[in-house]
Structures are given as C-alpha cells and as structure tokens.
Design an enzyme around this catalytic site. Structure first.
Site, PDB file in Angstrom:
ATOM      1  N   HIS A 106      -2.486  10.764   1.272  1.00 52.05           N
ATOM      2  CA  HIS A 106      -1.945  10.537   2.615  1.00 52.05           C
ATOM      3  C   HIS A 106      -1.338  11.864   3.082  1.00 52.05           C
ATOM      4  O   HIS A 106      -0.149  11.964   3.365  1.00 52.05           O
ATOM      5  CB  HIS A 106      -0.915   9.410   2.606  1.00 52.05           C
ATOM      6  CG  HIS A 106      -0.749   8.724   3.928  1.00 52.05           C
ATOM      7  ND1 HIS A 106      -0.988   7.390   4.114  1.00 52.05           N
ATOM      8  CD2 HIS A 106      -0.367   9.186   5.151  1.00 52.05           C
ATOM      9  CE1 HIS A 106      -0.746   7.051   5.375  1.00 52.05           C
ATOM     10  NE2 HIS A 106      -0.363   8.143   6.024  1.00 52.05           N
ATOM     11  N   ASN A 109      -7.297   1.698  10.084  1.00 49.30           N
ATOM     12  CA  ASN A 109      -5.961   1.892  10.648  1.00 49.30           C
ATOM     13  C   ASN A 109      -6.142   1.852  12.162  1.00 49.30           C
ATOM     14  O   ASN A 109      -6.759   2.743  12.736  1.00 49.30           O
ATOM     15  CB  ASN A 109      -5.391   3.261  10.252  1.00 49.30           C
ATOM     16  CG  ASN A 109      -5.133   3.375   8.758  1.00 49.30           C
ATOM     17  OD1 ASN A 109      -5.313   2.413   8.008  1.00 49.30           O
ATOM     18  ND2 ASN A 109      -4.693   4.545   8.329  1.00 49.30           N
ATOM     19  N   GLU A 165      -7.154   8.458   6.777  1.00 45.81           N
ATOM     20  CA  GLU A 165      -7.458   9.075   8.073  1.00 45.81           C
ATOM     21  C   GLU A 165      -7.893  10.538   7.989  1.00 45.81           C
ATOM     22  O   GLU A 165      -7.193  11.434   8.493  1.00 45.81           O
ATOM     23  CB  GLU A 165      -6.235   8.957   8.994  1.00 45.81           C
ATOM     24  CG  GLU A 165      -5.786   7.530   9.228  1.00 45.81           C
ATOM     25  CD  GLU A 165      -4.686   7.397  10.292  1.00 45.81           C
ATOM     26  OE1 GLU A 165      -4.228   8.425  10.797  1.00 45.81           O
ATOM     27  OE2 GLU A 165      -4.312   6.259  10.595  1.00 45.81           O
ATOM     28  N   ARG A 178       0.857  -1.181   0.000  1.00 45.01           N
ATOM     29  CA  ARG A 178       0.000   0.000   0.000  1.00 45.01           C
ATOM     30  C   ARG A 178       0.898   1.238   0.000  1.00 45.01           C
ATOM     31  O   ARG A 178       1.725   1.407   0.894  1.00 45.01           O
ATOM     32  CB  ARG A 178      -0.889  -0.011   1.256  1.00 45.01           C
ATOM     33  CG  ARG A 178      -1.698   1.259   1.431  1.00 45.01           C
ATOM     34  CD  ARG A 178      -2.563   1.209   2.706  1.00 45.01           C
ATOM     35  NE  ARG A 178      -3.282   2.456   2.851  1.00 45.01           N
ATOM     36  CZ  ARG A 178      -3.220   3.244   3.934  1.00 45.01           C
ATOM     37  NH1 ARG A 178      -2.482   2.908   4.977  1.00 45.01           N
ATOM     38  NH2 ARG A 178      -3.883   4.372   3.968  1.00 45.01           N
ATOM     39  N   TYR A 230      -4.323   0.953  15.946  1.00 42.03           N
ATOM     40  CA  TYR A 230      -3.081   0.702  16.690  1.00 42.03           C
ATOM     41  C   TYR A 230      -3.300   0.439  18.170  1.00 42.03           C
ATOM     42  O   TYR A 230      -2.489  -0.185  18.820  1.00 42.03           O
ATOM     43  CB  TYR A 230      -2.152   1.913  16.575  1.00 42.03           C
ATOM     44  CG  TYR A 230      -1.612   2.131  15.189  1.00 42.03           C
ATOM     45  CD1 TYR A 230      -0.380   1.607  14.822  1.00 42.03           C
ATOM     46  CD2 TYR A 230      -2.320   2.853  14.232  1.00 42.03           C
ATOM     47  CE1 TYR A 230       0.147   1.794  13.554  1.00 42.03           C
ATOM     48  CE2 TYR A 230      -1.809   3.044  12.956  1.00 42.03           C
ATOM     49  CZ  TYR A 230      -0.586   2.520  12.623  1.00 42.03           C
ATOM     50  OH  TYR A 230      -0.075   2.698  11.362  1.00 42.03           O
ATOM     51  N   GLU A 284      -3.644  -0.475   8.252  1.00 43.74           N
ATOM     52  CA  GLU A 284      -2.447  -0.148   9.045  1.00 43.74           C
ATOM     53  C   GLU A 284      -2.573  -0.760  10.425  1.00 43.74           C
ATOM     54  O   GLU A 284      -3.604  -0.619  11.083  1.00 43.74           O
ATOM     55  CB  GLU A 284      -2.280   1.367   9.247  1.00 43.74           C
ATOM     56  CG  GLU A 284      -1.798   2.114   8.048  1.00 43.74           C
ATOM     57  CD  GLU A 284      -1.599   3.611   8.327  1.00 43.74           C
ATOM     58  OE1 GLU A 284      -1.367   3.975   9.500  1.00 43.74           O
ATOM     59  OE2 GLU A 284      -1.677   4.389   7.378  1.00 43.74           O
TER      60      GLU A 284
END
Ligand code: FCB
Length: 450
Positions: free
Chosen positions: A118, A289, A163, A74, A291, A358
C-alpha cells in the site's frame, strides 16, 4: 434486503496511515516517511510518524473491531519495517509485529486479509529509481515470499498491490504522493513494472501458501463525460483505457489496450517477452476500491483524458452543489458507482470473483457527549451497499465488502483532517470512539441486511 450467507463484511486500513512507529525496532525509511518529512508536501505539515499508533495499540483496536463485529480486517505490510533496505536482510522484530497481529486477529475471530503493498516502498529502492527500475518487480516478489513464508500458514486472503494506477499517476506524474515525481514519460514504464511485480508476487505467495486466495486491489470508477461534445466523449474512451483497461486487460487477457501500446513507444517501457504471461497469471479475485465516478473532459495533457487526479482541488468540508452531495474529499457521492463497476466486470471480464476492498466517505465529524452522529456516512454506506446488493441480484460474483476505513487515519497529502473511519480518533490523546456508523455496521453484520 439480505446478503448471501457467506458474504464477508470487513473494514480496511493501510500501514502508513495507521501504524506510526516510523523508525522503531529497526524499521527502515519508506518513501512516505521521506516524502512527508519534506516541508510543504502534506497539509498542515503533518506526517505519519505516530498516526493512530496502531503499532502499539493493535490489541485494543482489535477489541474494538470485535465490538463492531467485523468479520475481516484488511491491512498492509510496511515493506521497510520487514526488510529495511528493500532487499536482503530481514528485520525479525518488524516481521514479528505482523505475526502477532495475525494471531491476535485470529484469536478475535477476525479474518486477516493481507495487502502486500500500500505504497510504502523502501526509500533505499527509490534511490535506485523505485518502480522506474525493472528490478523493483523482483525485489517485490522476494519481499512477498518472506511475508508469505511467515504468515501463509494462517492467512488465506492476499492482495499484491493497492491501486497501482494511483502509485503511478499521483507518485510519478502529478507528484502529489510519494515519491513526488513529475515524470509523465515514465508513467507506462512504472505501470508495467508494478504489474510485473504483481504477477511475480502472485507466484511467490502461491509457492509458499499454495491453498491461499490472491488478488489485486484496483481503483476503478465509472467514467462519464463532462459534456456531450465529441471531444469529451472521446476523452471518456481514453480515460477508460488509461485508468481501467491498462490494468484489467493485461491481468485478465495478457494484453495492453492499444492506447497503452501507442504511448509506450514514447515511454520506452521495455516489455520483455514473457512479461505479459507473468502479469496474467490467474488470480482468485479482483479487489475494487470505488468511491465515486470520474467526470472527464478533453485535454491535450494526459493523452486527451482530462485526468488530473483525485487530489486536484481540495476543499475543507463536504458541500451540496446542484442538489448533489460532495464529500470532504471533494468527491461526488454517486451511489451507483460500485454497481456499475461490478456490472462492467461481469460483462467485459468474465464475471470474476470480486471483493469491494475499499468504499467509504470523509465527512466532518463532531464529538457530542462522547458520541459521533455521522448520519451522512451511514447513508453513504447504505446507498453503496444497496448497489452491491443490486449487482448480486443481477448475477455479480461479489463476495464481500470492506469499509474504508476501520479507523480515522492519515489521509496522505491531506493529513489528518479527512476522517473516513467507523471509529473516531482524538489524535491528541489517541482516544477512540465508535461512531454511529460503526454501530450501524455492527447491526448490518449481525442481521446480514441493510
Ligand atoms: C484510496 C487509498 C486509501 C485511502 C482512500 C481514501 O485511494 O487506497 O489508502 O486513502 O483512498
């Protein structure tokens, strides 16, 4: 623990974080070039001028991807590399870079997954207000057409934005990220224009590449209260509306959550008739994404969410507190996060196809005899993939997983000190070393289990 046969294992990156060559071959300035060149904005005065020099080294790096056995890569397109002024004239040399990159990936048997935005807005467009200007949505769709026209014959997988919540909050409210503004009243307007740009871009890409698959990458984290107080519990509801539903509801249902509408009066984001129809143009999948989780507390600021953004407190390295591991980004390791988001999408949004676009961790890496024994990263990835597997077993339509990141890179306002890669970079020499996590990932991909 086996994954489904066609489950896709890849790794992710973004243009500013790896490419370098910030002013080469006719490239225009992006808001990140501009922002990072302002003294004091980035830790240690660093910037992405050279980064991993991927612009020149992509061929060798693709060989490393092949060595790890990546099935997909990606990457994002740097808008001003291709259209230096943001709209109008195309810079053929810039476009050609992405053309060569796609060919090289395909030749290596790696699926190219293109992310159109991005965070590298052309600075010329920022000078016209950036995402506060409604026209930005239109310029973004024109840019999307140019890229899809060139790459659409070979690229099947697309993402519009990465995002948008972070673009709007870190870029326009908190000022930690480019364009570095602190204009909270513009937040909803920026969000609306980003989402409008997303919808227009979906249409633009489909017009050029009708059989492609297109989605959006959203940062979605489970939200928990810091305490059981009534106010903190209310803050969870608000944060959930602000950080998740403000994006998911319009995309999936064509409506904004009530909180957005209330604040919107203040923000004066003129939602025109038909906008929500464009924003809710059906997509093929949603990228997540993820985390960690967010712990929120009530505050009068940020609509009672206590949300102050992920870069609020930075730390030098990972640490353990009360038995809980935190990464070098000061993010709690909370392995259930992906599982919980996948289940939320199943329950609340009709179980769409999902890619984990992600997931990964920054830990302090050291080189010993040309090896990097990053055990903590391996256990982080393993535990999060276990969550993915659990969600699959419970009926989630998760189709693939991308590690952030393929390679150590420029971590925005944190500069180069935060290493997320499967591959280690010595920034002085640009020498690469596949970390133990890269070798572990190779083994996982080959065996299809973890
Ligand atoms: C995400 C960004 C990505 C990277 C990771 C650590 O929010 O999309 O570029 O910085 O965080």
């Amino acid at each position: 623990m086996n994954f489904p046969k066609n489950f896709l294992f890849g790794a992710a990156s973004s243009s500013y974080q790896i490419e370098g060559a910030w002013d080469e071959d006719g490239k225009g300035e992006s808001i990140w070039d501009h922002f990072a060149h302002i003294p004091g904005k980035i830790k240690n005065g660093e910037n992405g001028d050279i980064a991993c020099d991927f612009y020149h080294r992509y061929r060798d790096d693709i060989q490393l991807m092949k060595e790890i056995g990546l099935q997909a890569f990606r990457f994002s397109i740097n808008w001003p590399r291709v259209i230096p002024d943001g709209y109008g004239k195309v810079n053929i040399k810039g476009l050609d870079f992405y053309n060569r990159l796609v060919d090289e990936l395909l030749a290596a048997g790696i699926k190219p997954c293109v992310n159109l935005y991005h965070w590298e807005l052309p600075q010329t467009l920022q000078n016209l207000g950036g995402w506060m200007n409604r026209d930005c949505a239109k310029w973004f769709s024109e840019f999307s057409s140019v890229i899809a026209d060139k790459l659409g014959d070979r690229v099947d997988d697309w993402m519009t934005l990465n995002e948008p919540m972070m673009s709007a909050s870190l870029g326009y409210v908190l000022g930690y990220h480019a364009p570095g503004l602190k204009k909270p009243l513009q937040f909803f307007k920026v969000v609306h224009h980003l989402l409008l740009g997303h919808g227009l871009s979906v249409k633009a890409v489909r017009a050029e590449a009708p059989s492609c698959k297109i989605g959006i990458a959203l940062d979605l984290r489970p939200v928990y209260p810091e305490s059981e107080s009534i106010k903190d519990l209310q803050a969870v509801k608000n944060a959930d509306a602000l950080m998740r539903r403000t994006f998911l509801d319009p995309i999936f249902n064509g409506t904004y959550p009530p909180l957005f509408n209330k604040q919107n009066i203040l923000a004066r984001a003129r939602i025109k008739e038909g906008d929500l129809k464009i924003i809710s143009t059906p997509i093929d999948y949603v990228g997540i994404n993820t985390y960690s989780r967010d712990k929120v507390r009530y505050s009068r600021w940020a609509i009672g969410t206590g949300f102050t953004g992920p870069s609020e407190k930075t730390v030098d390295k990972e640490y353990v507190k009360d038995g809980i591991q935190y990464t070098a980004m000061n993010w709690e390791v909370y392995p259930q996060c992906i599982y919980e988001i996948l289940m939320m999408l199943k329950k609340d949004y009709g179980n769409p196809d999902v890619y984990v676009t992600e997931n990964g961790a920054a830990f302090t890496d050291t080189v010993e005899n040309n090896r990097v024994h990053d055990i903590k990263r391996i256990s982080y990835l393993k535990d999060h993939l276990t969550g993915v597997k659990q969600a699959l077993d419970e009926g989630s339509n998760c189709k693939g997983y991308f590690v952030w990141s393929f390679i150590d890179n420029f971590e925005w306002s944190e500069g180069y000190c935060k290493r997320f890669g499967l591959i280690y970079v010595d920034y002085k020499t640009q020498k690469r070393i596949i970390k133990d996590s890269g070798l572990w990932y190779k083994n996982l991909i080959t065996s299809n289990k973890c």
